[in-house]
Motif scaffolding. Structure first.
Motif, PDB file in Angstrom:
ATOM      1  N   ASP A  14       5.403  11.518 -15.426  1.00  0.00           N
ATOM      2  CA  ASP A  14       4.900  12.516 -14.474  1.00  0.00           C
ATOM      3  C   ASP A  14       4.513  13.777 -15.241  1.00  0.00           C
ATOM      4  N   ARG A  15       3.474  13.665 -16.057  1.00  0.00           N
ATOM      5  CA  ARG A  15       3.061  14.773 -16.910  1.00  0.00           C
ATOM      6  C   ARG A  15       2.334  15.850 -16.125  1.00  0.00           C
ATOM      7  N   PHE A  16       2.612  17.081 -16.484  1.00  0.00           N
ATOM      8  CA  PHE A  16       1.887  18.210 -15.899  1.00  0.00           C
ATOM      9  C   PHE A  16       0.408  18.089 -16.254  1.00  0.00           C
ATOM     10  N   LEU A  17      -0.452  18.103 -15.241  1.00  0.00           N
ATOM     11  CA  LEU A  17      -1.889  17.946 -15.404  1.00  0.00           C
ATOM     12  C   LEU A  17      -2.258  16.597 -16.012  1.00  0.00           C
ATOM     13  N   GLY A  18      -1.380  15.611 -15.884  1.00  0.00           N
ATOM     14  CA  GLY A  18      -1.721  14.270 -16.334  1.00  0.00           C
ATOM     15  C   GLY A  18      -2.785  13.672 -15.425  1.00  0.00           C
ATOM     16  N   THR A  19      -3.486  12.668 -15.923  1.00  0.00           N
ATOM     17  CA  THR A  19      -4.557  12.073 -15.131  1.00  0.00           C
ATOM     18  C   THR A  19      -4.055  10.977 -14.208  1.00  0.00           C
ATOM     19  N   HIS A  20      -2.894  10.383 -14.518  1.00  0.00           N
ATOM     20  CA  HIS A  20      -2.378   9.275 -13.723  1.00  0.00           C
ATOM     21  C   HIS A  20      -0.912   9.505 -13.379  1.00  0.00           C
ATOM     22  N   PRO A  21      -0.485   9.058 -12.202  1.00  0.00           N
ATOM     23  CA  PRO A  21       0.926   9.197 -11.813  1.00  0.00           C
ATOM     24  C   PRO A  21       1.786   8.145 -12.493  1.00  0.00           C
ATOM     25  N   PRO A  22       3.112   8.270 -12.396  1.00  0.00           N
ATOM     26  CA  PRO A  22       3.997   7.247 -12.982  1.00  0.00           C
ATOM     27  C   PRO A  22       3.711   5.877 -12.374  1.00  0.00           C
ATOM     28  N   ASN A  23       3.855   4.845 -13.181  1.00  0.00           N
ATOM     29  CA  ASN A  23       3.604   3.486 -12.689  1.00  0.00           C
ATOM     30  C   ASN A  23       4.486   3.149 -11.493  1.00  0.00           C
ATOM     31  N   ALA A  24       5.736   3.617 -11.511  1.00  0.00           N
ATOM     32  CA  ALA A  24       6.647   3.320 -10.411  1.00  0.00           C
ATOM     33  C   ALA A  24       6.130   3.889  -9.093  1.00  0.00           C
ATOM     34  N   SER A  25       5.557   5.084  -9.141  1.00  0.00           N
ATOM     35  CA  SER A  25       5.007   5.685  -7.923  1.00  0.00           C
ATOM     36  C   SER A  25       3.840   4.861  -7.395  1.00  0.00           C
ATOM     37  N   ARG A  26       3.047   4.345  -8.294  1.00  0.00           N
ATOM     38  CA  ARG A  26       1.887   3.553  -7.888  1.00  0.00           C
ATOM     39  C   ARG A  26       2.327   2.223  -7.273  1.00  0.00           C
ATOM     40  N   ILE A  27       3.326   1.617  -7.881  1.00  0.00           N
ATOM     41  CA  ILE A  27       3.844   0.359  -7.343  1.00  0.00           C
ATOM     42  C   ILE A  27       4.435   0.569  -5.956  1.00  0.00           C
ATOM     43  N   GLN A  28       5.120   1.679  -5.771  1.00  0.00           N
ATOM     44  CA  GLN A  28       5.710   1.971  -4.461  1.00  0.00           C
ATOM     45  C   GLN A  28       4.630   2.118  -3.397  1.00  0.00           C
ATOM     46  N   VAL A  29       3.515   2.736  -3.736  1.00  0.00           N
ATOM     47  CA  VAL A  29       2.406   2.871  -2.793  1.00  0.00           C
ATOM     48  C   VAL A  29       1.871   1.493  -2.418  1.00  0.00           C
ATOM     49  N   VAL A  30       1.708   0.633  -3.416  1.00  0.00           N
ATOM     50  CA  VAL A  30       1.222  -0.724  -3.152  1.00  0.00           C
ATOM     51  C   VAL A  30       2.195  -1.470  -2.245  1.00  0.00           C
ATOM     52  N   GLN A  31       3.487  -1.387  -2.546  1.00  0.00           N
ATOM     53  CA  GLN A  31       4.483  -2.084  -1.743  1.00  0.00           C
ATOM     54  C   GLN A  31       4.510  -1.578  -0.304  1.00  0.00           C
ATOM     55  N   ARG A  32       4.450  -0.276  -0.140  1.00  0.00           N
ATOM     56  CA  ARG A  32       4.482   0.301   1.210  1.00  0.00           C
ATOM     57  C   ARG A  32       3.243  -0.109   2.007  1.00  0.00           C
ATOM     58  N   THR A  33       2.076  -0.050   1.371  1.00  0.00           N
ATOM     59  CA  THR A  33       0.835  -0.411   2.050  1.00  0.00           C
ATOM     60  C   THR A  33       0.828  -1.895   2.389  1.00  0.00           C
ATOM     61  N   ALA A  34       1.292  -2.716   1.450  1.00  0.00           N
ATOM     62  CA  ALA A  34       1.334  -4.166   1.693  1.00  0.00           C
ATOM     63  C   ALA A  34       2.285  -4.490   2.838  1.00  0.00           C
ATOM     64  N   ALA A  35       3.422  -3.787   2.911  1.00  0.00           N
ATOM     65  CA  ALA A  35       4.383  -4.006   4.003  1.00  0.00           C
ATOM     66  C   ALA A  35       3.745  -3.658   5.341  1.00  0.00           C
ATOM     67  N   ASN A  36       2.950  -2.595   5.391  1.00  0.00           N
ATOM     68  CA  ASN A  36       2.270  -2.217   6.624  1.00  0.00           C
ATOM     69  C   ASN A  36       1.237  -3.257   7.047  1.00  0.00           C
ATOM     70  N   LEU A  37       0.766  -4.016   6.078  1.00  0.00           N
ATOM     71  CA  LEU A  37      -0.192  -5.082   6.378  1.00  0.00           C
ATOM     72  C   LEU A  37       0.514  -6.389   6.755  1.00  0.00           C
ATOM     73  N   GLY A  38       1.849  -6.373   6.690  1.00  0.00           N
ATOM     74  CA  GLY A  38       2.609  -7.575   7.001  1.00  0.00           C
ATOM     75  C   GLY A  38       2.800  -8.505   5.830  1.00  0.00           C
ATOM     76  N   LEU A  39       2.460  -8.010   4.624  1.00  0.00           N
ATOM     77  CA  LEU A  39       2.597  -8.837   3.425  1.00  0.00           C
ATOM     78  C   LEU A  39       3.955  -8.542   2.797  1.00  0.00           C
ATOM     79  N   VAL A  40       4.803  -9.527   2.692  1.00  0.00           N
ATOM     80  CA  VAL A  40       6.142  -9.337   2.158  1.00  0.00           C
ATOM     81  C   VAL A  40       6.258 -10.004   0.810  1.00  0.00           C
ATOM     82  N   GLN A  41       7.224  -9.504   0.006  1.00  0.00           N
ATOM     83  CA  GLN A  41       7.421 -10.055  -1.328  1.00  0.00           C
ATOM     84  C   GLN A  41       8.196 -11.367  -1.262  1.00  0.00           C
TER      85      GLN A  41
END
Length: 237
Positions: free
Chosen positions: A210-237
């Motif tokens: 989570d770098r100050f003025l970094g161009t990309h967020p932490p990978n974990a944050s990105r994965i969490q977004v994918v998981q949350r969005t997929a869950a809203n679509l009814g897609l489970v792991q």
């Protein structure tokens, strides 16, 4: 004047100062089997492009007004270009998604290709390129103005302009990536691919933290977004 130069130095150094990385997030298991060969990866890229492009066009037309949605999906002509995929527009303003050959060959399955492709399409649909350019222009104006007010000469104003553009372009960069991950997950799913498998791509790239003025967020944050969005679509792991 010295204060301004010190501020510029601090901003530039902060751009490269990594913060602790986030904890990894478990993902859906990848289907067993060997990784794709280069020939299989190229064939998969063609299939994914054909499946995902109409979905991206439909999402673009549904969510925007007056924006060009006639995506082109191409392969970078430079065979030695490093692993990368990006969204841009051509000279006529048509949105273009470009994959390098190294990017295509690095994919372990079609789901990863679809997820990256959906992510890049989402950048265009969300208007991130134009918003980033506007932020850069605003930052350049503010920093150049500060340099002028503090008595900076032409060289100092030019340096401040460049730093301002850098700061402006990165101000919301991480937010844009997360927005593209969210919409990209939806596009991937509607194109018939599994974004939870596609997001395994994050597990193989360096974590920017989570770098100050970094161009990309932490990978974990990105994965969490994918998981949350997929869950809203009814897609489970």
């Amino acid at each position: 004047m010295r204060r301004l130069l010190l501020l510029i130095a601090l901003v530039l150094s902060a751009c490269d100062a990594p913060a602790p990385t986030s904890a990894p997030v478990p993902l859906a298991p990848v289907p067993s089997g060997p990784a794709m060969s280069p020939a299989s990866a190229q064939a998969a890229f063609s299939r994914v492009s054909a499946s995902l492009r109409p979905v991206a066009v439909n999402e673009c037309q549904r969510r925007t007004s007056g924006m060009r949605c006639d995506f082109r999906i191409e392969v970078d002509p430079n065979p030695r270009a490093p692993v990368n995929a990006y969204q841009t527009v051509d000279k006529d303003g048509r949105p273009v998604i470009i994959f390098t050959r190294a990017m295509i060959n690095s994919a372990r399955n079609p789901d990863e290709l679809a997820f990256v492709m959906g992510h890049e399409a989402a950048h265009h649909i969300r208007g991130h390129l134009a918003r980033q350019q506007a932020n850069a222009a605003a930052g350049a104006i503010v920093f150049a103005g500060l340099a002028g007010l503090t008595g900076g000469n032409a060289s100092a104003i030019d340096a401040a302009t460049q730093v301002g553009a850098l700061v402006g372009s990165r101000t919301y960069s991480k937010d844009y990536e997360l927005e593209a991950d969210e919409l990209g997950t939806l596009i991937t799913y509607r194109a018939g691919y599994n974004p939870l498998i596609g997001a395994h791509f994050f597990s193989r790239i360096p974590d920017p933290g989570d770098r100050f003025l970094g161009t990309h967020p932490p990978n974990a944050s990105r994965i969490q977004v994918v998981q949350r969005t997929a869950a809203n679509l009814g897609l489970v792991q």
